[in-house]
Design a protein around this motif. Structure first.
Motif, PDB file in Angstrom:
ATOM      1  N   GLN A   7      -1.325  -6.867  -1.778  1.00  0.00           N
ATOM      2  CA  GLN A   7      -2.661  -5.796  -1.841  1.00  0.00           C
ATOM      3  C   GLN A   7      -2.456  -4.510  -2.242  1.00  0.00           C
ATOM      4  OE1 GLN A   7      -5.707  -7.500  -1.336  1.00  0.00           O
ATOM      5  NE2 GLN A   7      -4.727  -9.325  -1.504  1.00  0.00           N
ATOM      6  N   GLN A  34       2.114 -12.782  -6.167  1.00  0.00           N
ATOM      7  CA  GLN A  34       2.783 -12.954  -4.846  1.00  0.00           C
ATOM      8  C   GLN A  34       1.848 -12.585  -3.893  1.00  0.00           C
ATOM      9  OE1 GLN A  34       6.026 -14.406  -4.718  1.00  0.00           O
ATOM     10  NE2 GLN A  34       5.655 -14.467  -6.989  1.00  0.00           N
ATOM     11  N   GLY A  35       0.744 -12.227  -4.140  1.00  0.00           N
ATOM     12  CA  GLY A  35      -0.422 -11.960  -3.070  1.00  0.00           C
ATOM     13  C   GLY A  35      -0.404 -10.592  -2.616  1.00  0.00           C
ATOM     14  N   GLU A  54       1.009  -8.949  -7.726  1.00  0.00           N
ATOM     15  CA  GLU A  54      -0.386  -9.517  -7.227  1.00  0.00           C
ATOM     16  C   GLU A  54      -0.168 -11.222  -7.365  1.00  0.00           C
ATOM     17  OE1 GLU A  54      -3.137  -7.777 -10.073  1.00  0.00           O
ATOM     18  OE2 GLU A  54      -3.556  -6.077  -8.605  1.00  0.00           O
TER      19      GLU A  54
END
Length: 441
Positions: free
Chosen positions: A74, A71-72, A69
């Motif tokens: 989803q 690192q973005g 998360e």
């Protein structure tokens, strides 16, 4: 070199090995993660077509998720059920690309031996203070050694399947028929379709892997009517072979048993109980199961879903405490003995139960269960959390172990056959049990 500055080596980049790496990283250390395959999750990809019994919410380690998360990443819909391949592609692949994990990961690197620096297995003085020597081989290069302060073996068991033989040995003739025997769960409706379409196929084993295989073979036989499906189990009677059905907390797992039962009742699968395979032989009519010719006619192919066992050959120079029957750590063995326990009755366990006389060496994940076929993935995540906490000196957290497992009784204690290691999709939850800290360090 100070031992404490050396890395923690983790062997195997499956879900548990990567979770171990995430825990080490979150503790502020840099692990070294060795994977013999060409990609993370290599063993899972070998049965990638299989849909897991648990939804995404139970498949992701908490510390791994925190790294992702950041690192973005989803997270997938927590209530959907992925295949094994989807777990690798949507979870393990992104995790392997997290910069801290990527820096630690070495693919196509096999650990061939472990010992202590300048010590063989016999020497005792200062052993616990001496670094590990981990011998590795990358691709076709020469072997070389690296030093480690601790080693976590999460290499699994998928590459060492149990044989067909009832003695625990290869059945007579089994090795010579290897080109007609598949160990594990083949991709029957995909890459292996041509191998089984229109053939007489015998499935050996009574766990979820066997039932998953039978369902795919039955589907193939609808498309290719000359396909014949036979099923051999060692147990003398069906008993709880088909699980908990509607009572199973995981509907997908319960439905698997019900669908398998329907195949037998409808005559689409011929079931033979009490089969003890001592020998197999090639005849002009096909492969014969010696001693069972009156019941089981010659077949063309055999699929062995008979479970797996640990490869301990490269751990020979370490002082291991292994149960003589299960080949699991001696502290863990009574908690997982399939003669007593099922998937859902394994109590909480962590660093203490997984410890060996060889200080700071641990076997985790499916391999920690040795030959016991009752391993669940959430158990592996809790194992590495406890171990990494201990390695960082947080003994209170290490011994405050929690384990969440099913309580429905769908996994019987009849040899644990419903929870075969090949069915590592059995990732499930139930109630929480806690073992209080002993305060011992």
């Amino acid at each position: 070199m100070q031992k404490q500055t050396l890395p923690v080596v983790i062997i195997g980049a499956g879900p548990v090995g990567l979770a171990a790496a995430a825990h080490v990283i979150r503790k502020g250390e840099t692990p070294l993660l060795f994977e013999a395959g060409s990609t993370v999750g290599a063993s899972m990809l070998q049965w990638g077509q299989v849909r897991l019994f648990s939804p995404w919410r139970y498949l992701v380690d908490q510390q791994a998720q925190a790294l992702l998360e950041a690192q973005g990443w989803q997270a997938p819909d927590p209530d959907t059920y992925p295949t094994a391949r989807e777990v690798v592609e949507r979870y393990l692949f992104p995790l392997a690309q997290v910069p801290q994990v990527l820096a630690a990961l070495q693919l196509q690197t096999r650990v061939t031996a472990i010992s202590r620096l300048s010590m063989d297995k016999v020497k005792t003085p200062l052993r616990d203070e001496t670094p590990f020597v981990v011998r590795i081989q990358s691709g076709n290069s020469e072997e070389h050694d690296i030093l480690a302060r601790a080693v976590i073996d999460a290499s699994g068991t998928y590459q060492t399947p149990n044989p067909l033989g009832a003695h625990g040995l290869f059945a007579l003739g089994e090795r010579s028929l290897g080109d007609h025997i598949f160990y594990g769960i083949p991709d029957i409706l995909g890459t292996e379709r041509g191998r089984y379409a229109g053939r007489r196929v015998l499935v050996v084993g009574s766990g979820h892997s066997a039932q998953q295989t039978l369902l795919e073979l039955a589907q193939l036989s609808e498309q290719e009517p000359t396909t014949q499906v036979l099923w051999a189990i060692r147990r003398p009677a069906v008993g709880q072979l088909f699980g908990g059905g509607e009572e199973d907390e995981l509907p997908e797992r319960g439905q698997l048993g019900l669908r398998s039962l329907a195949l037998v009742e409808q005559g689409k699968v011929r079931l033979f109980a009490g089969v003890q395979i001592h020998a197999v032989t090639r005849t002009a009519q096909g492969i014969a199961i010696v001693g069972e010719e009156e019941r089981i006619g010659p077949v063309d192919e055999i699929i062995a879903t008979t479970g797996f066992r640990p490869d301990l050959s490269w751990l020979r120079e370490l002082r291991l405490a292994l149960d003589p029957a299960l080949e699991s750590p001696t502290g863990l063995a009574p908690l997982i003995d399939p003669n007593v326990h099922s998937c859902g009755t394994v109590p909480p366990h962590g660093v203490d139960e997984l410890a060996h006389p060889e200080s700071n060496f641990f076997i985790v994940g499916m391999k920690s269960y040795g030959r016991a076929p009752t391993f669940l993935m959430l158990t592996g995540y809790e194992q590495v959390r406890s171990i990494v906490a201990a390695l960082s000196g947080d003994w209170e957290a290490a011994r405050n172990v929690e384990l969440v497992l099913p309580e429905t009784g769908v996994c019987s204690a009849d040899g644990g056959s419903c929870c075969t290691p090949a069915a590592s999709p059995l990732l499930t939850i139930g109630v929480t049990r806690r073992r209080a800290s002993t305060g011992r360090s």
